[in-house]
Design a protein around this motif. Structure first.
Motif, PDB file in Angstrom:
ATOM      1  N   MET A   1      12.427  -1.229   1.375  1.00 46.17           N
ATOM      2  CA  MET A   1      11.198  -0.988   2.111  1.00 46.17           C
ATOM      3  C   MET A   1      10.206  -0.234   1.233  1.00 46.17           C
ATOM      4  O   MET A   1      10.596   0.623   0.448  1.00 46.17           O
ATOM      5  CB  MET A   1      11.495  -0.183   3.376  1.00 46.17           C
ATOM      6  CG  MET A   1      12.198  -0.996   4.438  1.00 46.17           C
ATOM      7  SD  MET A   1      12.271  -0.072   5.982  1.00 46.17           S
ATOM      8  CE  MET A   1      12.961  -1.312   7.039  1.00 46.17           C
ATOM      9  N   ASP A  80       7.482  -0.896   8.014  1.00 45.41           N
ATOM     10  CA  ASP A  80       6.871  -0.408   6.769  1.00 45.41           C
ATOM     11  C   ASP A  80       5.391  -0.090   6.943  1.00 45.41           C
ATOM     12  O   ASP A  80       4.906   0.947   6.500  1.00 45.41           O
ATOM     13  CB  ASP A  80       7.018  -1.461   5.675  1.00 45.41           C
ATOM     14  CG  ASP A  80       8.327  -1.309   4.921  1.00 45.41           C
ATOM     15  OD1 ASP A  80       9.000  -0.285   5.108  1.00 45.41           O
ATOM     16  OD2 ASP A  80       8.669  -2.221   4.156  1.00 45.41           O
ATOM     17  N   LYS A 203       4.237   6.090   5.301  1.00 39.54           N
ATOM     18  CA  LYS A 203       3.848   4.770   4.824  1.00 39.54           C
ATOM     19  C   LYS A 203       2.822   4.931   3.709  1.00 39.54           C
ATOM     20  O   LYS A 203       2.022   5.857   3.694  1.00 39.54           O
ATOM     21  CB  LYS A 203       3.247   3.945   5.966  1.00 39.54           C
ATOM     22  CG  LYS A 203       4.155   3.785   7.164  1.00 39.54           C
ATOM     23  CD  LYS A 203       3.531   2.913   8.216  1.00 39.54           C
ATOM     24  CE  LYS A 203       2.329   3.578   8.856  1.00 39.54           C
ATOM     25  NZ  LYS A 203       2.668   4.744   9.643  1.00 39.54           N
TER      26      LYS A 203
END
Length: 343
Positions: A1, A80, A203
């Motif tokens: 990720m 994500d 993120k």
């Protein structure tokens, strides 16, 4: 990720691993218990209670299972870029719980299976990603952690079908899927209680990268071709292996003598219980397989991996040959359940 990690691991440990791993272990265990339990009895419900043709029931089982795997790619992207992995786990758990509870109503069959696929896609990739985040890149404990996490999943894959199989055959479908829904709420509660121990992640915006295909070396192209061939082979393998919840489950229910007699007592083994054989044997034989793999010597790793996959595929094929021969020798009569265990 594609995330930036701001904390690599929790300071406190249990049995040499971060405390957070215990919560991930238990969360994954309850999620698998609910999902495996429901899938262990789904085709029985579709055929026996809803009156679907066996071919239609197996097709519906296959589509719903495939959708859950496909949604993992979508769920990973959403975690994500939008939700964050912690929130994705919780959202996925609650969607899964709603989907399981909705299965109690026949009119909500299709919407509930859609919800379960969406929930699985959000839940699973986001949960397992957090196992890796507990450790530094070179920490040797990371591989042990993954094995421990999978151990929890296998435990759930054992007791989920056992409980759902008893509830389905002794009480009814509704009680079994309610148990699955409660299991998902338990997974959410466990995750919430240990969330403060998990690494805090944030993120980041993805960076665009351009691949110049003109510069691809022959080795790169060869690797891609090998990966494609292996991927096709693996797809066939899992197509056959996943019949245990569809075709094989229905055949077990209808064509296998599941009775056990002890003195004057006769007990009929719930058909769903046979789906616990896979996780049970994984737990039994994994230490032996790992020991065998450790003695590979100087064999090239790539060659060894392919040989293992070929061996596994041949063993899977042999298991169905055993069932076919046993069925042939029984002249259409019900097959004793021990043949299924051997296969």
């Amino acid at each position: 990720m594609d995330i930036q990690q701001t904390s690599k691991k929790a300071e406190q440990t249990w049995f040499g691993h971060p405390k957070a791993l215990t919560f991930l272990f238990l969360t994954g265990m309850w999620e698998v218990a609910g999902l495996a339990g429901m899938r262990a009895i789904l085709v029985f419900y579709l055929v026996n209670q809803l009156g679907l043709q066996p071919s239609h029931a197996i097709e519906l089982y296959g589509i719903s299972t495939a959708a859950s795997f496909l949604m993992s790619m979508v769920g990973g992207f959403l975690a994500d870029r939008y939700f964050g992995i912690g929130r994705a786990v919780l959202i996925g758990a609650f969607i899964l719980a709603i989907g399981h509870f909705a299965l109690a109503s026949p009119v909500l069959l299709y919407p509930s299976l859609v919800l379960i696929a969406i929930g699985s896609g959000l839940f699973r990739p986001s949960l397992i990603a957090q196992v890796w985040m507990l450790y530094d890149e070179k920490d040797p404990r990371s591989r042990q952690a993954l094995l421990l996490y999978k151990l929890g999943c296998n435990i759930g894959g054992i007791f989920g079908p056992i409980i759902c199989g008893v509830l389905y055959e002794m009480v009814g479908w509704e009680s079994a899927v309610v148990f699955c829904g409660v299991g998902m709420l338990a997974a959410a509660a466990i995750f919430l209680s240990g969330r403060h121990l998990l690494p805090q992640v944030q993120k980041i915006q993805p960076k665009a990268e351009v691949l110049n295909t003109d510069q691809a070396s022959p080795l790169d192209l060869k690797s891609l071709i090998v990966l494609f061939i292996v991927g096709v082979g693996a797809s066939f393998y899992w197509t056959v292996a996943n019949q245990q919840g569809g075709m094989l489950a229905l055949w077990t229910y209808e064509s296998v003598d599941r009775t056990v007699q002890l003195n004057q007592n006769v007990f009929t083994i719930p058909a769903a219980w046979f789906q616990t054989l896979n996780p049970i044997m994984i737990m039994m034989f994994t230490p032996i397989v790992v020991w065998l793999w450790s003695n590979d010597g100087g064999i090239a790793r790539e060659k060894t991996e392919v040989n293992r996959m070929v061996g596994g595929a041949l063993m899977l094929a042999s298991s169905f040959v055993i069932l076919a021969l046993a069925n042939l020798f029984n002249d259409g009569e019900q097959m004793h359940w021990i043949w299924l265990v051997v296969a």
